[in-house]
Each structure stands twice: as C-alpha cells, then as structure tokens.
Design an enzyme around this catalytic site. Sequence first.
Site, short mmCIF file in Angstrom:
data_model
loop_
_atom_site.label_atom_id
_atom_site.label_comp_id
_atom_site.label_asym_id
_atom_site.label_seq_id
_atom_site.Cartn_x
_atom_site.Cartn_y
_atom_site.Cartn_z
N GLU A 180 2.37 19.17 53.66
CA GLU A 180 2.14 20.68 53.45
C GLU A 180 2.89 21.45 52.31
OE1 GLU A 180 2.46 24.89 54.43
OE2 GLU A 180 3.98 23.14 54.16
N ASP A 199 11.64 25.37 59.22
CA ASP A 199 10.55 24.47 58.68
C ASP A 199 9.83 23.61 58.38
OD1 ASP A 199 7.83 25.35 57.41
OD2 ASP A 199 8.92 26.30 55.18
N ASP A 206 6.61 17.31 57.04
CA ASP A 206 7.19 17.00 55.25
C ASP A 206 8.26 18.51 55.72
OD1 ASP A 206 4.93 18.55 55.14
OD2 ASP A 206 5.13 18.69 52.90
N GLU A 223 3.47 27.03 61.98
CA GLU A 223 4.98 27.97 61.07
C GLU A 223 6.10 28.85 61.92
OE1 GLU A 223 4.86 26.21 58.45
OE2 GLU A 223 2.82 25.62 57.71
#
Length: 316
Positions: free
Chosen positions: A86, A54, A29, A115
């Site tokens: 997340e 991201d 997401d 990440e």
Amino acid sequence: VEVERVGKSLAVRGPWLGRPRIGLVGHTDTVPPTPGDPAPRIEGERVVGLGSSDMKGGLAVMLALLEDLDLGAIPYDLAMIFYDGEEGPFEGSGLGPLLGGVDWIHEIDLAFCLEPSDNVAQVGCVGTLHARITFRGRPAHSARPWQGENAVHKAGRFLQELDALAPREVNCGGHVFREVMSVTLASGGRARNVVPDAFEMNLNFRFAPNRSMESARAEVEAMVAGRAEVEFVDLSPAGRVVTDNPHFADFMDVSGAEVGAKQAWTDVARLGQVGVDAVNFGPGLSAQAHQSGEYIDIGLMVESYGMFRRFLANTG
C-alpha cells in the site's frame, strides 16, 4: 474461516450465510525505516514502533475481532482483507491482484479500511496525481548566460503561480475536501558553471471525490498551459463518499464515532472502483503516520475494538 492467498495478500472470511456482508481491510507493509526509529516497545500507554499507527494497530484490532467473535452467530457475514504494497505506487499494491483473484470480495456491502483516523469515521478520500513537469532551455557558459536559455528561470513564473494557489474547498456529500497542488521534488542543471538546459519537477495534485481522473489531468495541463512537458507518472482515483450506506448509518449509531472527510488517499478509492462501498475508520493517530518514533495509544486500540465489536455483534 476460509483463507485465500494471492501473492503476499490474504482474503479471509467466516461462513457466508446470506447476512449483510461487512469487510475489514488493512495493509501489512510500512514505509521504509529511518535511522532515528526506536526499537519497538510498549512505553506506558503507548506502543512505539515503525508502522504502529499506520497501520499495525488496526491489524491488531482486526485479529482480535477475528479471534473473539463467533462468526456464525453474529448478524453479519464478516470478511477480512490483509494486503501488501500500500505504501507505494498505485499499480504496486497487493489489493489490486486480490480484487482480481477473489470474486467474493466484490460482494461486500460495506468495507472499513482501518487506516489511521484517530477513531473518526472518515468518508471518501482525495485522489492523487503525480506528474513530471519538465522545462527546457539551452545550455551556455554561466559567464555568458545570454547565449543560452535558463530552464530553471523559465519555471519561475509557474512556481510563483503554484505558491499563490490557496487550497480549494469542495463540498462532497456534506463534507469538505481540499484540493491542493504541490511541487514535491525538483532537479536541474549539469554543472555549477553551466546554464541549465532542463529543469524537472514532480507535481502532486490532490483532488476531491467529485472529480474524475480525466478532469484532474486536464486541471494540471491547464495549469502548465503549454509552458513545459507534462508526463503523468502515477494516478490514483478519489474515493466515493458513501454516507447513504445503511450499514454505515448503523455503525455510526452504535459506535457514536465522529465523522469527517479523508484528506488523504486510501484504498477506499480502489474498493469503490469495483463497486464496494468503503469508509476509513481505524485507531492509528493520523499525525503519527510516517513519523520517526511513531507510536499508537493503546486506549485508542481498545476503543476501536469495542466500537467494532458492538456493531458486529449488534450489542449497541
């Protein structure tokens, strides 16, 4: 590969042959779009688009490795975790149900959360706590404020104390994390000519890996010191520093990556809660996360892919 789905999340693994077990973890997401977001595109040496750093760039590296590696021949049992939710509250993440529904994830010896970290191996992560702080007063006509009690004014000293707080540096495993408290939302009052009888704010506390959730809650309560109501609305634990993991040491030797502390919250904390050692390492640009016009450098994706491939294929 073997694929298991829980909700909108996927757990994927190659053959489980008794080798050390490595996991690559990424969320699917993004934050919500903004009106200023450009159309997704390749622009020179960058990929531009919502979530590119991201963390769509990290997902691209994972998928390329999954396609290119001979999973039966490499010296590791390799798994990949793709999950949703997340970018929201701790309880809304798809990783929680996945960890509860797929037992073999708990057997991973070292997980990498891709990440955005600029290809720096970032260990641990700060915990994050959100508390609703409410100051109470009594309403009155604003022409006669002495007949009431202004809730906004009552909060003034507390806000001054927060403004005077310097970041607190905490050394965990040789890496420095900074504990900080910030008011991120505030609201109060019913009308322009009424003394407000309530003033509500969201207090966000970012705390170091050596602090428990109970300790973080106690720190906030001590800061408020009974002057206002406190309701804890979202709590996420800090992530353990696992630099003593032998597979992390091997990765660092092979990749040549720099190492630092993760001054943000990531799911290395949630993985640590179930006994899985985890670190952050991904090609996204930390400074681009959640930005309008977000982009990622193609060169960082290529570099990240090469580092992981050398490690996983033991060609360092």
